[in-house]
Motif scaffolding. Structure first.
Motif, PDB file in Angstrom:
ATOM      1  N   GLY A 247       0.796  -1.222   0.000  1.00  0.00           N
ATOM      2  CA  GLY A 247       0.000   0.000   0.000  1.00  0.00           C
ATOM      3  C   GLY A 247       0.826   1.269   0.000  1.00  0.00           C
ATOM      4  N   VAL A 248       0.232   2.318   0.567  1.00  0.00           N
ATOM      5  CA  VAL A 248       0.832   3.643   0.550  1.00  0.00           C
ATOM      6  C   VAL A 248       1.991   3.713   1.536  1.00  0.00           C
ATOM      7  N   GLY A 249       3.052   4.423   1.138  1.00  0.00           N
ATOM      8  CA  GLY A 249       4.198   4.624   2.015  1.00  0.00           C
ATOM      9  C   GLY A 249       5.496   4.606   1.235  1.00  0.00           C
ATOM     10  N   GLY A 250       6.552   5.176   1.834  1.00  0.00           N
ATOM     11  CA  GLY A 250       7.870   5.189   1.218  1.00  0.00           C
ATOM     12  C   GLY A 250       8.216   6.537   0.627  1.00  0.00           C
ATOM     13  N   TRP A 251       9.247   6.544  -0.217  1.00  0.00           N
ATOM     14  CA  TRP A 251       9.709   7.792  -0.823  1.00  0.00           C
ATOM     15  C   TRP A 251      10.147   7.561  -2.260  1.00  0.00           C
ATOM     16  N   ARG A 252      10.205   8.672  -3.019  1.00  0.00           N
ATOM     17  CA  ARG A 252      10.665   8.630  -4.407  1.00  0.00           C
ATOM     18  C   ARG A 252      11.373   9.933  -4.725  1.00  0.00           C
ATOM     19  N   VAL A 253      12.492   9.846  -5.444  1.00  0.00           N
ATOM     20  CA  VAL A 253      13.231  11.008  -5.932  1.00  0.00           C
ATOM     21  C   VAL A 253      13.461  10.814  -7.423  1.00  0.00           C
ATOM     22  N   GLN A 254      13.246  11.868  -8.196  1.00  0.00           N
ATOM     23  CA  GLN A 254      13.368  11.745  -9.648  1.00  0.00           C
ATOM     24  C   GLN A 254      14.025  12.991 -10.219  1.00  0.00           C
ATOM     25  N   ALA A 255      14.961  12.788 -11.149  1.00  0.00           N
ATOM     26  CA  ALA A 255      15.582  13.881 -11.899  1.00  0.00           C
ATOM     27  C   ALA A 255      15.422  13.580 -13.383  1.00  0.00           C
ATOM     28  N   TRP A 256      15.140  14.614 -14.164  1.00  0.00           N
ATOM     29  CA  TRP A 256      14.896  14.393 -15.581  1.00  0.00           C
ATOM     30  C   TRP A 256      15.421  15.562 -16.408  1.00  0.00           C
ATOM     31  N   THR A 257      15.660  15.287 -17.666  1.00  0.00           N
ATOM     32  CA  THR A 257      16.040  16.331 -18.613  1.00  0.00           C
ATOM     33  C   THR A 257      15.488  15.967 -19.990  1.00  0.00           C
ATOM     34  N   ARG A 258      15.142  16.991 -20.768  1.00  0.00           N
ATOM     35  CA  ARG A 258      14.657  16.812 -22.137  1.00  0.00           C
ATOM     36  C   ARG A 258      15.291  17.877 -23.014  1.00  0.00           C
ATOM     37  N   THR A 259      15.670  17.484 -24.224  1.00  0.00           N
ATOM     38  CA  THR A 259      16.104  18.448 -25.223  1.00  0.00           C
ATOM     39  C   THR A 259      15.183  18.331 -26.425  1.00  0.00           C
ATOM     40  N   SER A 260      15.040  19.424 -27.135  1.00  0.00           N
ATOM     41  CA  SER A 260      14.241  19.397 -28.363  1.00  0.00           C
ATOM     42  C   SER A 260      14.797  20.423 -29.335  1.00  0.00           C
ATOM     43  N   ASP A 261      14.526  20.199 -30.600  1.00  0.00           N
ATOM     44  CA  ASP A 261      14.932  21.138 -31.649  1.00  0.00           C
ATOM     45  C   ASP A 261      13.922  21.024 -32.786  1.00  0.00           C
ATOM     46  N   LEU A 262      13.269  22.131 -33.086  1.00  0.00           N
ATOM     47  CA  LEU A 262      12.234  22.154 -34.108  1.00  0.00           C
ATOM     48  C   LEU A 262      12.657  23.056 -35.256  1.00  0.00           C
ATOM     49  N   ALA A 263      12.575  22.548 -36.468  1.00  0.00           N
ATOM     50  CA  ALA A 263      12.737  23.345 -37.685  1.00  0.00           C
ATOM     51  C   ALA A 263      11.407  23.332 -38.416  1.00  0.00           C
ATOM     52  N   ASN A 264      10.972  24.498 -38.890  1.00  0.00           N
ATOM     53  CA  ASN A 264       9.624  24.613 -39.441  1.00  0.00           C
ATOM     54  C   ASN A 264       9.643  25.644 -40.563  1.00  0.00           C
ATOM     55  N   SER A 265       9.283  25.263 -41.755  1.00  0.00           N
ATOM     56  CA  SER A 265       9.245  26.201 -42.872  1.00  0.00           C
ATOM     57  C   SER A 265       7.797  26.415 -43.292  1.00  0.00           C
ATOM     58  N   SER A 266       7.407  27.668 -43.500  1.00  0.00           N
ATOM     59  CA  SER A 266       6.051  27.986 -43.934  1.00  0.00           C
ATOM     60  C   SER A 266       6.103  28.808 -45.210  1.00  0.00           C
ATOM     61  N   VAL A 267       4.979  28.838 -45.925  1.00  0.00           N
ATOM     62  CA  VAL A 267       4.918  29.512 -47.216  1.00  0.00           C
ATOM     63  C   VAL A 267       3.647  30.346 -47.305  1.00  0.00           C
ATOM     64  N   ALA A 268       3.667  31.316 -48.201  1.00  0.00           N
ATOM     65  CA  ALA A 268       2.471  32.075 -48.564  1.00  0.00           C
ATOM     66  C   ALA A 268       1.874  31.440 -49.815  1.00  0.00           C
ATOM     67  N   VAL A 269       0.552  31.330 -49.841  1.00  0.00           N
ATOM     68  CA  VAL A 269      -0.138  30.642 -50.925  1.00  0.00           C
ATOM     69  C   VAL A 269      -0.797  31.662 -51.843  1.00  0.00           C
ATOM     70  N   ALA A 270      -0.581  31.506 -53.135  1.00  0.00           N
ATOM     71  CA  ALA A 270      -1.251  32.376 -54.098  1.00  0.00           C
ATOM     72  C   ALA A 270      -2.753  32.146 -54.048  1.00  0.00           C
ATOM     73  N   ALA A 271      -3.517  33.157 -54.440  1.00  0.00           N
ATOM     74  CA  ALA A 271      -4.978  33.064 -54.404  1.00  0.00           C
ATOM     75  C   ALA A 271      -5.485  31.893 -55.227  1.00  0.00           C
ATOM     76  N   SER A 272      -4.788  31.567 -56.297  1.00  0.00           N
ATOM     77  CA  SER A 272      -5.197  30.442 -57.145  1.00  0.00           C
ATOM     78  C   SER A 272      -4.779  29.092 -56.580  1.00  0.00           C
ATOM     79  N   ARG A 273      -3.965  29.116 -55.519  1.00  0.00           N
ATOM     80  CA  ARG A 273      -3.365  27.930 -54.923  1.00  0.00           C
ATOM     81  C   ARG A 273      -2.513  27.157 -55.927  1.00  0.00           C
ATOM     82  N   ALA A 274      -2.030  27.849 -56.929  1.00  0.00           N
ATOM     83  CA  ALA A 274      -1.170  27.212 -57.926  1.00  0.00           C
ATOM     84  C   ALA A 274       0.290  27.268 -57.517  1.00  0.00           C
ATOM     85  N   THR A 275       0.682  28.284 -56.764  1.00  0.00           N
ATOM     86  CA  THR A 275       2.079  28.471 -56.396  1.00  0.00           C
ATOM     87  C   THR A 275       2.178  28.913 -54.937  1.00  0.00           C
TER      88      THR A 275
END
Length: 657
Positions: A247-275
């Motif tokens: 049941g309930v009782g005891g102890w816990r210790v935790q250490a953590w680390t995370r890395t991330s790297d995001l690259a994201n390219s976006s564009v503008a769309v012509a009204a005709s959606r052709a380019t």
């Protein structure tokens, strides 16, 4: 001989969880739905920011929220894996492809603001994931192939002291804009991803120790010519625990680390959606998060308690190229900063006879610092903007209280009240972004969001397990994307020129959101061959923009349907054959804060047939979106609609032990 299974170091939960609105996602759902975010959505009110799944969603829209109070790309729910947060350190979203269902034992969704061990970030609740236990040999395996070049393989296994989980996937994807509106610029939402995680575990005397390390990478097409994203990262968690023998009782210790790297390219769309023409190139966004948490449990008669503390730090910088002249980028931008949140808590539960009484208090400190926004001319390096914001900090007290009373062996009542908060992410504070012709500006002066709420529920645990809950939540200072203007035109000094069909928004703390609703679920069996489940959630959420955003008053938050309904049926037609189906319905929602761009109601039906080869092995045929429904997932300012994936067939082999 019975297999020995060694689980990650954990403390037993206090009994008080039964007083809150909690839903468990069991291994059967994870087996039938290998995409974790889709499995979680079997509980209504659980959703990513948009209606798309991790198969096709941009990483920045994969934050998870509960109860449809107000969607957010950063997410308004905390997601943990055996106690360690898995939310991205820069943006708060979750890379779901790095969490294959084959590596999990299950999940618990607790709706309502978190306090106690959950703390900051659990604004609308928490999704607590539990990793699979380690055992000798293979624990899980899945290999499948589907239409449009879809291939996926996942494995989890090892020894009693070592668990390896790995997944790789690729898909040529589907094109979200279809029919007469589509043009040559519309391309598929392709995906390639891979991740691996290893957990090593050992017992030193009466102390359990585990070290888990992982890495992931995914590459996506964004549905438009020249647009796409790449996300990658690593994680490491060290956990030491001495749980009680019973049941309930005891102890816990935790250490953590995370890395991330995001690259994201976006564009503008012509009204005709052709380019398309280049609009923004987020070259990289290196970020690191790290933290500590600790808990001590004990018992005092019929009462149990937990005293704990946790702290999380994050830092990151966005490196971008923007402002295009003659089809070439002319400006560069570096933007970022640091954040911190940490607190202490005390949680207790009393379990005596028909009563469960639980309560907890927390005190958290938060800060945002070292804000940077440097913009410069690429050709000369001359600085055009060098802006910073003053450091900001504060303290926030929160807490929760819950009661549960058992009226009969199969009938109970419960009630709860709670308060929680979420500090803004580095992404919300510092990084502007662009989707098509729509531009959203950052805001380094954002304040934390705060939520308070009450709820009451009734349920039963007889031959049919059921529960229903009514709730009222008030979200103060919600971080929303507030419309400032529409193109074509120059909207200075914030963002420069906004093209035709585009909208300029900025993240702002916009007044408050009042939300009330009702949710319910039921599961049961007909004989032993037929298992059914159904659930629904109704949320009436409205914004009061106050003096900051009067134009939003009375409007519904973007991306929040009022109704969500799910249903599932599994029929063991014979000793070898199992047939299953899952249905999810979402009512009308709006793409934008002005409630102009309507996302029509939609329902998706997924079917699955499995043939058992052995007790732990089966081959299966799955049909996603079997009715080929055209479910709206997005709509641009010039009312071009994007849709979810069309009908898709998959075949595969799965092994679970």
């Amino acid at each position: 001989m019975e297999a020995v299974v060694v689980y990650p170091p954990r403390l037993a939960p206090l009994r008080g969880e039964a007083a809150f609105s909690a839903v468990r996602i069991d291994p059967a759902i994870l087996k039938a739905t290998p995409r974790l975010d889709q499995a979680l959505e079997s509980a209504p009110g659980v959703s990513l920011f948009r209606r798309t799944t991790s198969l096709s969603a941009n990483p920045t829209t994969q934050g998870v929220s509960l109860r449809s109070i107000a969607g957010s790309g950063a997410g308004r729910a905390l997601v943990t894996l055996d106690g360690a947060p898995v939310n991205d350190p820069f943006g708060g979203w979750v890379i779901w492809t790095a969490l294959p269902a084959e590596g999990l034992e299950g999940a618990t969704i607790v709706r309502g603001a978190g306090a106690g061990p959950y703390g900051a970030g659990a604004l609308t609740g928490v999704v607590a994931l539990r990793e699979r236990g380690a055992r000798d040999g293979l624990g899980a395996f899945d290999l499948s192939a589907g239409e449009r070049g879809g291939y996926r393989g996942a494995v989890s296994g090892g020894t009693q002291s070592l668990l390896l989980t790995a997944v790789a996937e690729s898909s040529d994807g589907y094109t979200p804009v279809r029919g007469a509106a589509a043009g040559a610029a519309d391309r598929p939402l392709s995906l390639k991803d891979a991740s691996v995680a290893v957990r090593a575990q050992h017992r030193f005397g009466d102390v359990d120790a585990a070290l888990r390390v992982g890495a992931f990478e995914e590459k996506r097409g964004a549905g438009l010519l020249g647009a796409g994203s790449t996300a990658k990262g690593t994680s490491a968690t060290l956990t030491l625990a001495r749980p009680a023998t019973d049941g309930v009782g005891g102890w816990r210790v935790q250490a953590w680390t995370r890395t991330s790297d995001l690259a994201n390219s976006s564009v503008a769309v012509a009204a005709s959606r052709a380019t398309t023409t280049p609009a923004n190139n987020q070259l990289s966004t290196p970020a690191r998060g790290y933290g500590l948490n600790a808990a001590l449990q004990g018992r005092l008669g019929q009462a149990s308690w937990e005293l704990g503390a946790d702290a999380r730090w994050a830092n990151g910088t966005d490196h971008e190229r923007f402002r295009v002249v003659s089809n070439a980028f002319t400006m560069g931008r570096d933007a970022g900063g640091k954040t911190f949140v940490g607190g202490v808590y005390l949680e207790g539960a009393y379990d005596q006879g028909p009563w469960i009484v639980t309560g907890g208090v927390r005190l958290d400190s938060w800060s945002s610092s070292d804000a940077l926004r440097h913009e410069f001319v690429l050709a000369t390096g001359v600085t055009s903007l060098n802006a910073s914001a003053p450091d900001d900090s504060g303290t926030v007290p929160t807490g929760r209280l819950g009661l549960r009373y058992t009226l009969a062996p199969d009938l109970w009542l419960r009630g709860a009240a709670y308060a929680g908060f979420r500090a803004p992410t580095l992404n919300e504070l510092h990084r502007p972004f662009r989707v098509g012709n729509d531009i959203t500006e950052a805001n380094p002066r954002l304040r934390p969001e705060k939520l308070s709420g009450v709820e009451a529920g009734i349920g039963g645990d007889g031959s049919v397990h059921w529960q229903a809950t009514v709730f009222y939540n008030q979200l103060n200072d919600p971080i929303l994307n507030v419309t400032l203007g529409v193109g074509p035109g120059i909207l200075l000094p914030i963002a420069g020129f906004i093209p035709a069909g585009g909208t300029l928004r900025q993240r702002q703390n916009a007044g408050e959101i009042d939300a009330w609703g009702v949710e319910g679920e039921a599961t049961g069996q007909v004989a032993t061959a037929l298992t059914w489940r159904t659930a629904f959630a109704y949320t009436h959420a409205r914004i009061d923009g106050g003096a900051t955003a009067r134009q939003l008053t009375g409007r519904r938050p973007a991306q929040t349907p009022e109704w969500t309904v799910t249903a599932g049926l599994d029929w063991r037609a014979s000793e070898k054959l199992t047939l299953g189906g899952a249905l999810r319905y979402m009512s009308l929602a709006f793409e934008d804060d002005q409630n102009i761009r309507r996302l029509a109601p939609g329902a998706e039906l997924n079917l699955r047939a499995a043939w058992s080869l052995a007790p732990d092995e089966e081959v299966y045929l799955a049909v996603d979106n079997a009715a080929d429904a055209r479910i709206s997932t997005g709509k641009t300012a010039d009312f071009v609609t994007s849709y979810s994936q069309p009908r898709t067939f998959r075949v595969g082999f799965t092994y679970r032990r």
